[in-house]
Design an enzyme around this catalytic site. Sequence first.
Site, mmCIF file in Angstrom:
data_model
loop_
_atom_site.group_PDB
_atom_site.id
_atom_site.type_symbol
_atom_site.label_atom_id
_atom_site.label_comp_id
_atom_site.label_asym_id
_atom_site.label_seq_id
_atom_site.Cartn_x
_atom_site.Cartn_y
_atom_site.Cartn_z
ATOM 1 N N HIS A 170 30.984 24.296 -6.108
ATOM 2 C CA HIS A 170 31.389 22.900 -6.135
ATOM 3 C C HIS A 170 32.911 22.777 -6.042
ATOM 4 C CE1 HIS A 170 27.272 22.175 -7.577
ATOM 5 N NE2 HIS A 170 27.461 20.911 -7.270
ATOM 6 N N HIS B 279 32.338 14.450 -4.875
ATOM 7 C CA HIS B 279 31.432 14.777 -5.980
ATOM 8 C C HIS B 279 32.130 15.584 -7.064
ATOM 9 C CE1 HIS B 279 27.969 15.948 -8.238
ATOM 10 N NE2 HIS B 279 27.848 17.149 -7.715
ATOM 11 N N HIS C 101 22.040 12.750 -6.906
ATOM 12 C CA HIS C 101 21.858 14.193 -6.736
ATOM 13 C C HIS C 101 20.482 14.618 -7.253
ATOM 14 C CE1 HIS C 101 26.083 14.732 -5.505
ATOM 15 N NE2 HIS C 101 26.241 13.665 -6.268
ATOM 16 N N TRP D 222 5.628 -3.102 -1.391
ATOM 17 C CA TRP D 222 6.986 -2.575 -1.457
ATOM 18 C C TRP D 222 7.364 -2.303 -2.903
ATOM 19 C CZ3 TRP D 222 11.318 -6.717 -0.327
ATOM 20 C CH2 TRP D 222 11.011 -7.914 -0.958
#
Length: 258
Positions: free
Chosen positions: A207, A79, A69, A61
């Site tokens: 955006h 955002h 992002h 692991w």
Amino acid sequence: MSALSAFAAALAGGGIEVVDLTAPLSAQTPVIALPPQFAQTARFELEELSRYDDRGPAWYWNNFRTGEHTGTHFDAPNHWVTGADGDDVASVPAARLVAPAAVLDFSAEAAADPDFLLEVDHVRAWEAEHGPLPAGGWLLYRTGWDARSASQEEFLNADDTGPHTPGLSPECARWLAEEAPVLGLGVETVGTDAGAAHSFDPPFPCHAALMGSGKYGLTQLQNLDRLPPTGAVLVAAPLPIVSGSGSPARVLALVERG
């Protein structure tokens, strides 16, 4: 047979194909580069914890570190400053993560001009041929840019004037956010905005408009060339990061094959 039973049978029998639209996530995954005065997102990193050794004899692991992002990822409304009071990525209703998709192919135009901008008239012409955009669905904008994803330099395509990647005009971004029935925009580039969008009015209109309208973004998609213009169903699965502005996501398309 119930609808879900029929769906499961179609999956098992190949009548429905699952197309992975997700870019592999690794240290080589391209990331956006902001001007040096701004904070930069982290590249993806793995830190090995054990691999069948004295640190853990039966298990392998890792820890990982990355930006929200980075790679194929989901943009939540919070955002952007215009959506500051909107949902974080953990608050996006699960029902909105499974939705129909329309694929608009402008790869030839983007190959001829890396600064190509999608206009409302382009979308209207597509609708005249294929029908209206799906209510509560995604507009997926194919530009062929995923072919560049093995190289940070080719993907950002920057010179002394900045990045040169395709996107939407400010007018198209506003229309998509305020008038179109879709819940979000998916692209193959590093962000939903064009590379030159820092100089648009307003800057970064996708955006600003999408996030401000409570809509979503998906970026760095791949394999859009394997989808039909209409009829696919998109499954976009970000991590539910509490207060997060986005998340790397596994994005799958369900496509009926006759």
